[in-house]
Design an enzyme around this catalytic site. Structure first.
Site, PDB file in Angstrom:
ATOM      1  N   SER A 124      90.579  59.985 -48.228  1.00  0.00           N
ATOM      2  CA  SER A 124      91.809  59.320 -47.800  1.00  0.00           C
ATOM      3  C   SER A 124      92.025  58.107 -48.705  1.00  0.00           C
ATOM      4  CB  SER A 124      91.715  58.942 -46.312  1.00  0.00           C
ATOM      5  OG  SER A 124      92.939  58.431 -45.852  1.00  0.00           O
TER       6      SER A 124
ATOM      7  N   HIS B  61      94.346  62.883 -48.092  1.00  0.00           N
ATOM      8  CA  HIS B  61      95.417  62.514 -47.156  1.00  0.00           C
ATOM      9  C   HIS B  61      96.618  61.997 -47.940  1.00  0.00           C
ATOM     10  CE1 HIS B  61      92.361  61.660 -43.684  1.00  0.00           C
ATOM     11  NE2 HIS B  61      92.369  62.929 -44.069  1.00  0.00           N
TER      12      HIS B  61
ATOM     13  N   ASP C  95      88.376  61.359 -40.066  1.00  0.00           N
ATOM     14  CA  ASP C  95      88.512  62.759 -40.490  1.00  0.00           C
ATOM     15  C   ASP C  95      87.263  63.213 -41.241  1.00  0.00           C
ATOM     16  OD1 ASP C  95      89.820  65.223 -40.855  1.00  0.00           O
ATOM     17  OD2 ASP C  95      90.549  64.615 -42.824  1.00  0.00           O
TER      18      ASP C  95
END
Length: 197
Positions: free
Chosen positions: A12, A39, A132
């Protein structure tokens, strides 16, 4: 030791730079397949493949639904879609609900790869600001695969690696410099020297 040649990666915040460093340590002929989720906002332009190609001779492309995975190739989740592995072992795209508030997310990729390829899977959680990848790593471990996190102290955003460490006992916590050689060794079925478990 068996070959661990299906590598799934979640990243991310700070992930683009981290992925560039990782692919920079992987030359042509990498003996496995890499699939990554970075992401991104739904409106993000799809240019991460071009960025990564500047750092590696490995072919890099956005995944196409129904595509057969090739060894030595790096596949990316496109903006707005989860990248998953179908029961037939081909690539699939899912525009269903967000997972961990994001789409694409790492957990669906990790869980699907684990269900299809079991112990061949290596899950990698890199820098990021949420949780995540943690559940996905647990699915990979349950299926007999290997879990890896970027060392939180060296991550631009340590939340994702820390969350994974707190919810799992990863097999390896490594720097980005160590990650490439580790993935090579695992894909070749060799016992890496950097084990910390």
């Amino acid at each position: 030791m068996s070959r661990r040649d299906i590598v799934v990666i979640a990243a991310s915040v700070g992930g683009v730079a981290a992925l560039c460093r990782v692919v920079g340590t992987l030359g042509a002929g990498f003996p496995g397949t890499l699939l990554a989720v970075q992401h991104t906002a739904p409106s993000s332009p799809a240019y991460l493949d071009r960025i990564l190609r500047r750092h590696t001779s490995i072919p890099v492309s956005y995944a196409v639904a129904g595509e057969v995975m090739k060894r030595g190739h790096f596949y990316l989740a496109p903006p707005k879609c989860h990248l998953v592995v179908s029961s037939r072992g081909t690539l699939a795209l899912d525009d269903g609900p967000r997972v961990n508030f994001v789409r694409p997310a790492g957990d669906p990729l990790f869980a699907s790869a684990a269900s299809v390829f079991g112990p061949r899977v290596v899950g990698v959680v890199l820098t990021g600001c949420d949780g995540d990848g943690a559940e996905g790593l647990r699915a990979i471990k349950r299926a007999g695969g290997v879990s890896v996190v970027q060392h939180p102290g060296q991550a631009e955003a340590p939340d994702m690696p820390m969350h994974a460490l707190n919810h799992d006992s990863p097999d390896y916590a490594v720097s980005l410099t160590e990650l490439g050689p580790l993935l090579y060794a695992l894909a070749q079925g060799r016992d890496p020297h950097t084990h910390n478990g």
